[in-house]
Motif scaffolding. Structure first.
Motif, PDB file in Angstrom:
ATOM      1  N   UNK A  86       0.819  -1.212   0.000  1.00 14.26           N
ATOM      2  CA  UNK A  86       0.000   0.000   0.000  1.00 14.26           C
ATOM      3  C   UNK A  86       0.851   1.260   0.000  1.00 14.26           C
ATOM      4  N   UNK A  87       2.106   1.152   0.414  1.00 17.01           N
ATOM      5  CA  UNK A  87       2.985   2.321   0.407  1.00 17.01           C
ATOM      6  C   UNK A  87       3.260   2.810  -1.006  1.00 17.01           C
ATOM      7  N   UNK A  88       3.078   1.954  -2.023  1.00 13.78           N
ATOM      8  CA  UNK A  88       3.300   2.348  -3.413  1.00 13.78           C
ATOM      9  C   UNK A  88       2.097   3.069  -4.012  1.00 13.78           C
ATOM     10  N   UNK A  98      -6.345   3.840   6.804  1.00 15.43           N
ATOM     11  CA  UNK A  98      -5.496   4.359   5.738  1.00 15.43           C
ATOM     12  C   UNK A  98      -6.227   4.176   4.405  1.00 15.43           C
ATOM     13  N   UNK A  99      -6.155   5.206   3.576  1.00 14.21           N
ATOM     14  CA  UNK A  99      -6.662   5.130   2.212  1.00 14.21           C
ATOM     15  C   UNK A  99      -5.465   5.229   1.279  1.00 14.21           C
ATOM     16  N   UNK A 100      -5.339   4.252   0.396  1.00 11.82           N
ATOM     17  CA  UNK A 100      -4.223   4.229  -0.558  1.00 11.82           C
ATOM     18  C   UNK A 100      -4.801   3.901  -1.922  1.00 11.82           C
ATOM     19  N   UNK A 101      -4.922   4.914  -2.773  1.00 15.48           N
ATOM     20  CA  UNK A 101      -5.529   4.709  -4.084  1.00 15.48           C
ATOM     21  C   UNK A 101      -6.957   4.242  -3.904  1.00 15.48           C
ATOM     22  N   UNK A 102      -7.350   3.144  -4.544  1.00 12.05           N
ATOM     23  CA  UNK A 102      -8.717   2.658  -4.403  1.00 12.05           C
ATOM     24  C   UNK A 102      -8.940   1.788  -3.164  1.00 12.05           C
ATOM     25  N   UNK A 103      -7.893   1.585  -2.368  1.00 14.95           N
ATOM     26  CA  UNK A 103      -7.944   0.656  -1.238  1.00 14.95           C
ATOM     27  C   UNK A 103      -8.134   1.418   0.069  1.00 14.95           C
ATOM     28  N   UNK A 104      -9.057   0.936   0.885  1.00 14.50           N
ATOM     29  CA  UNK A 104      -9.236   1.499   2.225  1.00 14.50           C
ATOM     30  C   UNK A 104      -9.033   0.370   3.235  1.00 14.50           C
ATOM     31  N   UNK A 105      -8.163   0.610   4.211  1.00 13.04           N
ATOM     32  CA  UNK A 105      -7.916  -0.377   5.256  1.00 13.04           C
ATOM     33  C   UNK A 105      -8.295   0.240   6.601  1.00 13.04           C
ATOM     34  N   UNK A 106      -9.321  -0.315   7.177  1.00 13.88           N
ATOM     35  CA  UNK A 106      -9.738   0.172   8.498  1.00 13.88           C
ATOM     36  C   UNK A 106      -8.721  -0.276   9.548  1.00 13.88           C
ATOM     37  N   UNK A 107      -8.481   0.586  10.490  1.00 12.29           N
ATOM     38  CA  UNK A 107      -7.583   0.340  11.622  1.00 12.29           C
ATOM     39  C   UNK A 107      -6.117   0.194  11.219  1.00 12.29           C
ATOM     40  N   UNK A 116       6.051   5.726   4.312  1.00 11.37           N
ATOM     41  CA  UNK A 116       6.630   4.399   4.434  1.00 11.37           C
ATOM     42  C   UNK A 116       5.543   3.358   4.398  1.00 11.37           C
ATOM     43  N   UNK A 117       5.827   2.193   4.935  1.00  9.20           N
ATOM     44  CA  UNK A 117       4.853   1.109   4.883  1.00  9.20           C
ATOM     45  C   UNK A 117       3.586   1.426   5.662  1.00  9.20           C
ATOM     46  N   UNK A 118       2.532   0.751   5.275  1.00  9.63           N
ATOM     47  CA  UNK A 118       1.262   0.834   5.990  1.00  9.63           C
ATOM     48  C   UNK A 118       1.184  -0.420   6.857  1.00  9.63           C
ATOM     49  N   UNK A 119       0.908  -0.220   8.123  1.00  9.51           N
ATOM     50  CA  UNK A 119       0.867  -1.331   9.075  1.00  9.51           C
ATOM     51  C   UNK A 119      -0.546  -1.552   9.580  1.00  9.51           C
ATOM     52  N   UNK A 120      -0.766  -2.769  10.105  1.00 10.70           N
ATOM     53  CA  UNK A 120      -2.018  -3.083  10.776  1.00 10.70           C
ATOM     54  C   UNK A 120      -1.713  -4.109  11.855  1.00 10.70           C
ATOM     55  N   UNK A 121      -2.335  -3.918  12.993  1.00  9.88           N
ATOM     56  CA  UNK A 121      -2.125  -4.875  14.090  1.00  9.88           C
ATOM     57  C   UNK A 121      -2.832  -6.184  13.754  1.00  9.88           C
ATOM     58  N   UNK A 131       2.803  -5.563   7.542  1.00  7.82           N
ATOM     59  CA  UNK A 131       2.757  -4.613   6.436  1.00  7.82           C
ATOM     60  C   UNK A 131       1.578  -4.995   5.550  1.00  7.82           C
ATOM     61  N   UNK A 132       0.849  -3.997   5.067  1.00 10.38           N
ATOM     62  CA  UNK A 132      -0.362  -4.233   4.288  1.00 10.38           C
ATOM     63  C   UNK A 132      -0.094  -4.211   2.784  1.00 10.38           C
TER      64      UNK A 132
END
Length: 174
Positions: A86-88, A98-107, A116-121, A131-132
């Protein structure tokens, strides 16, 4: 996945007879037509994949490699179908994740003040985190099957006709 264009042999022979091309002209025209086909495939894959997935072309461009073998008159287009980090995708932190382009990741979260990288617990505790990524393999496969491979033979014949015509123009100049 491999694509072999064995079907247009008769059509190529018909075109060669139509233009009254020599063997040398046919070989030169086919080498250039194959090279053009590879370049067309690379740009078409980028265009259609970007349109279907909503990902920017910049993120997909590094996943395409092309090589031309002029002796064998063949082109190889390699398409990487691994997941995209998702960092790209130019991620932005939002209230819900986090919203990255067309992707939304809750939490999901990013480190403050950095690109940098997008993380998720992975659980309820603080650690571990992962890393997502966004999986695009099915979308790329669908684009290759429905739009690129279906059009490849017709495009090759178009390029071959162009190149035979060019060979005849060159012959008339000398």
């Amino acid at each position: 996945m491999k694509l072999f264009l064995d079907g247009p042999e008769r059509e190529c022979e018909r075109l060669a007879l139509e233009f009254a091309a020599t063997e040398k002209q046919i070989q030169a025209a086919s080498r250039r037509a194959v090279s053009k086909l590879g370049r067309w495939m690379r740009s078409a894959i980028l265009r259609e994949s970007s349109r279907d997935t909503g990902m920017p072309r910049k993120a997909l461009k590094g996943r395409l490699k092309m090589s031309v073998d002029r002796v064998a008159a063949s082109t190889r287009v390699w398409v990487g179908r691994n997941a995209i980090p998702l960092s790209a995708l130019n991620p932005h932190q939002t209230r819900s994740g986090v919203t990255a382009g067309p992707v939304q990741r809750r939490h999901a979260f990013m480190l403050p003040g950095r690109r940098g990288p997008v993380f998720k617990r992975e659980g309820r505790s603080r650690l571990p985190i992962s890393v997502q990524y966004e999986d695009i393999s099915k979308d790329i496969e669908r684009v290759l099957q429905t739009e690129i491979y279906a059009e490849a033979e017709r495009k090759f014949l178009h390029f071959f006709r162009q190149e035979l015509r060019w060979e005849k123009v060159k012959e008339g100049r000398s």
